[in-house]
Design an enzyme around this catalytic site. Structure first.
Site, PDB file in Angstrom:
ATOM      1  N   SER A  48       0.845  -1.201   0.000  1.00 24.93           N
ATOM      2  CA  SER A  48       0.000   0.000   0.000  1.00 24.93           C
ATOM      3  C   SER A  48       0.876   1.245   0.000  1.00 24.93           C
ATOM      4  O   SER A  48       0.679   2.160  -0.816  1.00 24.93           O
ATOM      5  CB  SER A  48      -0.895   0.036   1.243  1.00 24.93           C
ATOM      6  OG  SER A  48      -1.383  -1.232   1.559  1.00 24.93           O
ATOM      7  N   SER A  49       1.847   1.273   0.897  1.00 26.58           N
ATOM      8  CA  SER A  49       2.729   2.443   1.012  1.00 26.58           C
ATOM      9  C   SER A  49       3.585   2.620  -0.226  1.00 26.58           C
ATOM     10  O   SER A  49       4.068   3.719  -0.497  1.00 26.58           O
ATOM     11  CB  SER A  49       3.653   2.310   2.230  1.00 26.58           C
ATOM     12  OG  SER A  49       2.906   2.008   3.376  1.00 26.58           O
ATOM     13  N   TYR A 137      -1.688 -11.254   3.089  1.00 19.50           N
ATOM     14  CA  TYR A 137      -1.889  -9.845   3.482  1.00 19.50           C
ATOM     15  C   TYR A 137      -3.388  -9.636   3.708  1.00 19.50           C
ATOM     16  O   TYR A 137      -4.172  -9.678   2.758  1.00 19.50           O
ATOM     17  CB  TYR A 137      -1.350  -8.943   2.370  1.00 19.50           C
ATOM     18  CG  TYR A 137      -1.281  -7.457   2.690  1.00 19.50           C
ATOM     19  CD1 TYR A 137      -1.802  -6.905   3.856  1.00 19.50           C
ATOM     20  CD2 TYR A 137      -0.662  -6.590   1.802  1.00 19.50           C
ATOM     21  CE1 TYR A 137      -1.707  -5.547   4.116  1.00 19.50           C
ATOM     22  CE2 TYR A 137      -0.573  -5.226   2.052  1.00 19.50           C
ATOM     23  CZ  TYR A 137      -1.096  -4.708   3.207  1.00 19.50           C
ATOM     24  OH  TYR A 137      -1.011  -3.363   3.451  1.00 19.50           O
ATOM     25  N   LYS A 165       0.286 -10.873   7.345  1.00 15.98           N
ATOM     26  CA  LYS A 165       0.460  -9.463   7.722  1.00 15.98           C
ATOM     27  C   LYS A 165      -0.947  -8.970   7.957  1.00 15.98           C
ATOM     28  O   LYS A 165      -1.735  -8.860   7.011  1.00 15.98           O
ATOM     29  CB  LYS A 165       1.133  -8.710   6.577  1.00 15.98           C
ATOM     30  CG  LYS A 165       0.972  -7.212   6.617  1.00 15.98           C
ATOM     31  CD  LYS A 165       1.897  -6.587   5.603  1.00 15.98           C
ATOM     32  CE  LYS A 165       1.449  -5.215   5.127  1.00 15.98           C
ATOM     33  NZ  LYS A 165       1.033  -4.291   6.154  1.00 15.98           N
ATOM     34  N   ASP A 192      -0.218   0.681  12.721  1.00 19.82           N
ATOM     35  CA  ASP A 192       0.891   1.230  13.516  1.00 19.82           C
ATOM     36  C   ASP A 192       0.403   1.854  14.817  1.00 19.82           C
ATOM     37  O   ASP A 192       1.147   1.944  15.790  1.00 19.82           O
ATOM     38  CB  ASP A 192       1.639   2.301  12.702  1.00 19.82           C
ATOM     39  CG  ASP A 192       2.091   1.768  11.350  1.00 19.82           C
ATOM     40  OD1 ASP A 192       2.005   0.547  11.139  1.00 19.82           O
ATOM     41  OD2 ASP A 192       2.518   2.587  10.517  1.00 19.82           O
TER      42      ASP A 192
HETATM   43  C1  LIG Z   1      -4.605   0.618   6.037  1.00 19.91           C
HETATM   44  C2  LIG Z   1      -3.146   0.877   5.957  1.00 19.91           C
HETATM   45  O1  LIG Z   1      -2.705   1.573   5.081  1.00 19.91           O
HETATM   46  N1  LIG Z   1      -2.388   0.304   6.869  1.00 19.91           N
HETATM   47  C3  LIG Z   1      -0.958   0.509   6.942  1.00 19.91           C
HETATM   48  C4  LIG Z   1      -0.612   1.077   8.276  1.00 19.91           C
HETATM   49  O2  LIG Z   1       0.769   1.059   8.485  1.00 19.91           O
HETATM   50  C5  LIG Z   1      -1.109   2.499   8.363  1.00 19.91           C
HETATM   51  O3  LIG Z   1      -0.481   3.278   7.367  1.00 19.91           O
HETATM   52  C6  LIG Z   1      -0.804   3.129   9.702  1.00 19.91           C
HETATM   53  O4  LIG Z   1      -1.303   2.313  10.692  1.00 19.91           O
HETATM   54  C7  LIG Z   1      -1.372   4.540   9.792  1.00 19.91           C
HETATM   55  O5  LIG Z   1      -2.767   4.502   9.800  1.00 19.91           O
HETATM   56  C8  LIG Z   1      -0.197  -0.769   6.730  1.00 19.91           C
HETATM   57  O6  LIG Z   1      -0.789  -1.807   7.411  1.00 19.91           O
HETATM   58  C9  LIG Z   1      -0.061  -0.995   5.237  1.00 19.91           C
HETATM   59  C10 LIG Z   1       1.288  -1.405   4.824  1.00 19.91           C
HETATM   60  O7  LIG Z   1       2.076  -1.758   5.640  1.00 19.91           O
HETATM   61  C11 LIG Z   1       1.634  -1.407   3.410  1.00 19.91           C
HETATM   62  O8  LIG Z   1       1.332  -2.382   2.715  1.00 19.91           O
HETATM   63  O9  LIG Z   1       2.200  -0.448   2.946  1.00 19.91           O
END
Ligand SMILES: CC(=O)N[C@@H]([C@@H](O)[C@H](O)[C@H](O)CO)[C@@H](O)CC(=O)C(=O)O
Length: 303
Positions: A48-49, A137, A165, A192
């Site tokens: 996602s990121s 995931y 994950k 997080d």
């Molecule tokens: C829904 C969502 O985007 N969740 C994020 C969290 O890290 C999230 O950015 C964080 O908890 C802030 O809300 C991660 O679980 C996603 C992640 O790690 C990824 O695949 O980039």
């Protein structure tokens, strides 16, 4: 022992663009170097990121290559290969395997609502395409699909499936997946905002989208948990949550704000791709405050 390399803090790797919005090899390397220097356990590439959903197959393959070239042998590398079609996911999986990634991971199929058997087949087809270990995931808030403990149990009969994950919000889900999987399975905390709670409920490590903005704080939270210092862990989580709320409260998307934070920390990886929104001029001043919050928390807990 085999799963030890997945324990710890694993930042979700951000998309690195040049000033025209194209994937930048040089900036991808800069982000790799920054995370290596911070001594994180590994990186989760193209999730996602990583804005995978807004990138072509060739761009995603290029990112996987750039990261492997820079970090292979230095830390754990997980490739997210989920794509709209099984065919594209398999192509990405084979590419990651050839590059020497440690494990693959994929979201469930998106857009069409498919039954469990189709989701099971999608993941199984990717798993069968390479010899690599595989991490499911689960991220229901973006995919609309919720992994159940029973489907997880069924997937675990394939020995290449090493864990999940879990980005769903209830920490109880972590406890349920850990109960199904036991010690031979790795469960990652996804949200997080509840890293500490997720670890206490059984998560072995964390993969997160805000880790890159403040790796020092998550690394320290991990140390507090390992030392059984739960009061300190709770306090650092509270500071982290103030920062996450601030990162999400501006005009720009959270990733655009994080990229601005990184720029101020010396790593320029460009901005985000539309339809994600970049930062506005009003956001600039607020980002100064976020920098202060991060610095204060580092000074408070990590010195
Ligand atoms: C829904 C969502 O985007 N969740 C994020 C969290 O890290 C999230 O950015 C964080 O908890 C802030 O809300 C991660 O679980 C996603 C992640 O790690 C990824 O695949 O980039």
């Amino acid at each position: 022992m085999r799963l030890e390399k997945f324990h710890g803090i694993i930042p979700a790797f951000y998309a690195c663009y040049d000033d025209q919005g194209d994937i930048s090899e040089a900036r991808t390397k800069d982000l790799c170097d920054y995370l290596y220097e911070k001594q994180v356990q590994g990186v989760y590439v193209g999730g996602s990121s990583g804005e995978c959903i807004y990138q072509s197959l060739d761009e995603r393959k290029a990112v996987l290559s750039y990261v492997a070239n820079q970090l292979k042998g230095k830390m754990t590398l997980i490739a997210h290969v989920g794509a709209p079609s099984t065919r594209d996911s398999i192509e990405l999986a084979k590419h990651a395997a050839a590059l020497g990634y440690d494990a693959l991971s994929a979201i469930p199929p998106i857009y069409f609502k498919l039954p469990d058997r189709a989701v099971y087949k999608y993941w199984s087809d990717i798993i069968e395409a390479t010899p690599l270990d595989f991490i499911i995931y689960n991220i229901p808030q973006t995919t609309g699909y919720t992994l159940t403990p029973s489907l997880f149990e069924k997937l675990l009969t394939n020995k290449k499936v090493i864990g999940v994950k879990n980005s769903s919000m209830p920490t109880m889900d972590i406890e349920r997946f850990k109960k199904v999987g036991g010690d031979n399975v790795i469960v990652f905390n996804g949200p997080d905002e509840q890293y500490v709670a997720g670890r206490i409920m059984g998560a072995d490590g964390g993969i997160g989208g805000t880790y890159g903005a403040m790796p020092e704080l998550f690394l320290q939270a991990n140390v507090f948990i390992q030392q059984g210092k739960f009061e300190e862990a709770k306090l650092i989580q509270s500071d982290i949550n103030d920062i996450i709320i601030a990162l999400c409260s501006l005009n720009g998307s959270m990733y655009a704000v994080i990229k601005e934070v990184l720029k101020r920390r010396g790593v320029n990886i460009g901005s985000v791709r539309g339809p994600l929104e970049g930062i506005s001029s009003e956001d600039e001043g607020q980002i100064d405050n976020i920098m202060k919050m991060i610095d204060q928390a580092i000074n408070r807990f990590c010195k």
